[in-house]
Motif scaffolding. Structure first.
Motif, PDB file in Angstrom:
ATOM      1  N   GLY A  25      -2.342  -9.000   3.005  1.00 21.33           N
ATOM      2  CA  GLY A  25      -2.290  -9.730   4.277  1.00 21.33           C
ATOM      3  C   GLY A  25      -3.585  -9.655   5.066  1.00 21.33           C
ATOM      4  O   GLY A  25      -4.630  -9.233   4.562  1.00 21.33           O
ATOM      5  N   ASP A  26      -3.510 -10.034   6.344  1.00 21.93           N
ATOM      6  CA  ASP A  26      -4.692 -10.180   7.196  1.00 21.93           C
ATOM      7  C   ASP A  26      -4.804  -9.030   8.201  1.00 21.93           C
ATOM      8  O   ASP A  26      -3.869  -8.255   8.372  1.00 21.93           O
ATOM      9  N   GLY A  27      -5.933  -9.006   8.895  1.00 20.92           N
ATOM     10  CA  GLY A  27      -6.124  -8.038   9.980  1.00 20.92           C
ATOM     11  C   GLY A  27      -5.957  -6.609   9.481  1.00 20.92           C
ATOM     12  O   GLY A  27      -6.634  -6.185   8.545  1.00 20.92           O
ATOM     13  N   ILE A  28      -5.013  -5.874  10.070  1.00 20.82           N
ATOM     14  CA  ILE A  28      -4.791  -4.483   9.653  1.00 20.82           C
ATOM     15  C   ILE A  28      -4.051  -4.392   8.310  1.00 20.82           C
ATOM     16  O   ILE A  28      -3.868  -3.300   7.781  1.00 20.82           O
ATOM     17  N   GLY A  29      -3.619  -5.546   7.759  1.00 24.39           N
ATOM     18  CA  GLY A  29      -2.831  -5.555   6.527  1.00 24.39           C
ATOM     19  C   GLY A  29      -3.419  -4.735   5.376  1.00 24.39           C
ATOM     20  O   GLY A  29      -2.757  -3.848   4.829  1.00 24.39           O
ATOM     21  N   PRO A  30      -4.700  -5.002   5.002  1.00 30.59           N
ATOM     22  CA  PRO A  30      -5.277  -4.259   3.880  1.00 30.59           C
ATOM     23  C   PRO A  30      -5.305  -2.746   4.122  1.00 30.59           C
ATOM     24  O   PRO A  30      -5.063  -1.955   3.217  1.00 30.59           O
ATOM     25  N   GLU A  31      -5.561  -2.372   5.382  1.00 30.19           N
ATOM     26  CA  GLU A  31      -5.662  -0.953   5.722  1.00 30.19           C
ATOM     27  C   GLU A  31      -4.300  -0.242   5.588  1.00 30.19           C
ATOM     28  O   GLU A  31      -4.195   0.842   5.000  1.00 30.19           O
ATOM     29  N   ILE A  32      -3.246  -0.866   6.101  1.00 29.86           N
ATOM     30  CA  ILE A  32      -1.932  -0.209   6.022  1.00 29.86           C
ATOM     31  C   ILE A  32      -1.366  -0.297   4.597  1.00 29.86           C
ATOM     32  O   ILE A  32      -0.622   0.572   4.166  1.00 29.86           O
ATOM     33  N   SER A  33      -1.758  -1.345   3.840  1.00 29.39           N
ATOM     34  CA  SER A  33      -1.325  -1.440   2.435  1.00 29.39           C
ATOM     35  C   SER A  33      -1.932  -0.314   1.615  1.00 29.39           C
ATOM     36  O   SER A  33      -1.283   0.277   0.752  1.00 29.39           O
ATOM     37  N   GLU A  34      -3.200  -0.029   1.885  1.00 33.48           N
ATOM     38  CA  GLU A  34      -3.912   1.063   1.205  1.00 33.48           C
ATOM     39  C   GLU A  34      -3.158   2.383   1.417  1.00 33.48           C
ATOM     40  O   GLU A  34      -2.974   3.174   0.495  1.00 33.48           O
ATOM     41  N   SER A  35      -2.727   2.580   2.649  1.00 29.85           N
ATOM     42  CA  SER A  35      -2.012   3.799   2.989  1.00 29.85           C
ATOM     43  C   SER A  35      -0.711   3.906   2.183  1.00 29.85           C
ATOM     44  O   SER A  35      -0.387   4.963   1.621  1.00 29.85           O
ATOM     45  N   VAL A  36       0.035   2.801   2.088  1.00 28.87           N
ATOM     46  CA  VAL A  36       1.285   2.811   1.311  1.00 28.87           C
ATOM     47  C   VAL A  36       0.985   3.101  -0.158  1.00 28.87           C
ATOM     48  O   VAL A  36       1.664   3.911  -0.799  1.00 28.87           O
ATOM     49  N   LYS A  37      -0.062   2.469  -0.690  1.00 30.93           N
ATOM     50  CA  LYS A  37      -0.405   2.700  -2.112  1.00 30.93           C
ATOM     51  C   LYS A  37      -0.737   4.167  -2.364  1.00 30.93           C
ATOM     52  O   LYS A  37      -0.306   4.751  -3.358  1.00 30.93           O
ATOM     53  N   ASP A  38      -1.511   4.767  -1.452  1.00 36.16           N
ATOM     54  CA  ASP A  38      -1.893   6.184  -1.621  1.00 36.16           C
ATOM     55  C   ASP A  38      -0.650   7.080  -1.588  1.00 36.16           C
ATOM     56  O   ASP A  38      -0.515   8.010  -2.383  1.00 36.16           O
TER      57      ASP A  38
ATOM     58  N   LEU B 238       5.092  -0.649   7.749  1.00 40.05           N
ATOM     59  CA  LEU B 238       5.007  -1.167   6.377  1.00 40.05           C
ATOM     60  C   LEU B 238       5.587  -0.146   5.393  1.00 40.05           C
ATOM     61  O   LEU B 238       6.280  -0.505   4.439  1.00 40.05           O
ATOM     62  N   LEU B 239       5.316   1.133   5.656  1.00 43.61           N
ATOM     63  CA  LEU B 239       5.856   2.185   4.781  1.00 43.61           C
ATOM     64  C   LEU B 239       7.391   2.180   4.819  1.00 43.61           C
ATOM     65  O   LEU B 239       8.044   2.253   3.774  1.00 43.61           O
ATOM     66  N   LEU B 240       7.968   2.070   6.023  1.00 43.76           N
ATOM     67  CA  LEU B 240       9.441   2.034   6.118  1.00 43.76           C
ATOM     68  C   LEU B 240       9.997   0.747   5.486  1.00 43.76           C
ATOM     69  O   LEU B 240      11.096   0.751   4.931  1.00 43.76           O
ATOM     70  N   SER B 241       9.241  -0.342   5.565  1.00 45.17           N
ATOM     71  CA  SER B 241       9.666  -1.579   4.883  1.00 45.17           C
ATOM     72  C   SER B 241       9.700  -1.338   3.374  1.00 45.17           C
ATOM     73  O   SER B 241      10.618  -1.779   2.680  1.00 45.17           O
TER      74      SER B 241
END
Ligand code: NAD
Length: 348
Positions: free
Chosen positions: A14-27, A290-293
């Motif tokens: 996604g956009d904006g903070i999307g890549p940053e919070i996705s990275e966190s979920v992946k880690d 995003l993590l709870l999603s």
């Protein structure tokens, strides 16, 4: 499930903070050894026949995997753009948007025992996108309600109540004013209710429900609320406010052809880094929603053990309050908060 024993899931950063919070979920998922392989796709719109559309690769990935985790997408403002979120909802018939709001134990807010589940009709109502100018200075916007969509979301709400041990379904409406449209929504709910005699059913006016929830959210902990599109949009943000804001609220878009899980919040341009993927984020975003999603997604996939393990690690990190992000009153960066959760997973 693939030959390597892992499930493939589409990831739309996604956009904006999307890549940053996705990275966190992946880690966090790597640290918890979740048997998921991410298939990362971009939904950045491309021009096709003079229209902006979502790339086929993204559509095909979601269609193939039937489960996706999605970061926020910025909706371009102006003529000729359709909302990509709306496009995804229509493409995959994502008919129900499930939004739970649960107080986090140990994290202080004015309310301590919020536990609401709101199910929003996701495909029509006020968001049908049918608007036109009748004459200069007069526009009409069509609120479209169909029996089929109302019945489908009502049935999902009763199933959800049954599966989650909630004893009541409340339809939220304004049928006193919109007698035909909301009236039909209610008729569909009443009919479905007959198929679930063990679950009680009642109805509440939207304005009354808002007042009651902010005065005392406790009675709403035993039920599921179901409602047309716009009411769900607004009421769920109100409930998010009761538990500490948009950084904490997950959602699931349940569909006929796929299910897409995403945070309730948007791309948060005010705290995002530059939109280039080569420039790191500012570290201000809270990845919890995003993590709870993604945890709702794990439960949807019956990966309950992993869901509980990650949920406990995240919620206890927030409850301790030492390593939390700015929106929750802390000083930790996105990465520091993520590392604290990973540390708990390692010790669990
Ligand atoms: P927003 O949710 O992006 O931001 C509202 C406020 O909440 C901002 O102050 C933001 O900094 C804060 N916030 C949101 N998420 C946060 C997080 N994870 N951590 C910390 N703070 C957070 O709403 P907006 O500014 O109205 O919308 C921005 C863009 O997002 C728009 O283009 C909008 O169309 C889009 N949007 C997308 C979705 C989606 O993809 N599902 C949902 C809502 C909005």
């Amino acid at each position: 499930k693939g030959a390597n024993g892992k499930y493939t899931v589409t990831l739309i950063p996604g956009d904006g903070i999307g890549p940053e919070i996705s990275e966190s979920v992946k880690d966090i998922y790597s640290a918890a050894n979740v048997p998921i392989e991410w298939e990362e796709v971009s939904v950045a719109p491309i021009l096709k026949g003079g229209k902006t559309v979502i790339p086929d690769a993204a559509i095909n990935s979601v269609r193939k995997n039937t489960v996706a985790l999605k970061g926020p997408l910025a909706t371009p403002i102006g003529k000729g753009h359709v909302s990509l979120n709306l496009t995804l909802r229509r493409t995959f018939n994502l008919f129900a948007n499930v939004r739970p709001c649960v107080s986090i134990k140990g994290f202080k807010t004015p309310y301590e025992d919020v536990n609401t589940v709101l199910i929003r009709e996701n495909t029509e109502g006020e968001y049908s996108g049918i608007e036109h100018e009748v004459v200069d200075g007069v526009v009409q916007s069509i609120k479209l309600i169909t029996w089929d969509a109302s019945e489908r979301v009502a049935r999902y709400a009763f199933h959800y109540a049954q599966a989650s041990g909630r004893k009541r379904v409340t339809a939220v409406h304004k049928a006193n004013i919109m007698k035909m449209s909301d009236g039909m929504f209610l008729s569909a709910c009443r009919q479905v209710a007959k198929d679930f005699p063990e679950i009680s059913y009642d109805e509440d006016l939207l304005d009354r429900a808002c007042l009651q929830i902010v005065q005392n959210p406790k009675p709403y902990a035993d039920r599921v609320m179901v409602m047309p599109n716009l009411y769900g949009d607004i009421l769920s943000d109100m409930c998010a406010g009761l538990i500490g804001g948009l950084g904490l609220t997950p959602s699931g878009n349940i569909g006929r052809d796929a299910s897409i899980f995403e945070a309730v919040h948007g791309s948060a341009p005010d705290i995002a880094g530059k939109s280039s993927p080569f420039i790191a984020g500012k570290g201000l975003a809270n990845p919890t929603a995003l993590l709870l999603s993604s945890i709702m997604m794990l439960r949807h996939m019956n990966l309950n053990e992993y869901a509980t393990k990650i949920e406990n690690a995240a919620l206890s990190t927030i409850a301790e309050g030492k390593t939390i992000t700015g929106d929750l009153g802390g000083k930790a960066s996105t990465k520091e908060y993520t590392a604290a959760i990973i540390e708990k997973l390692r010790r669990a």
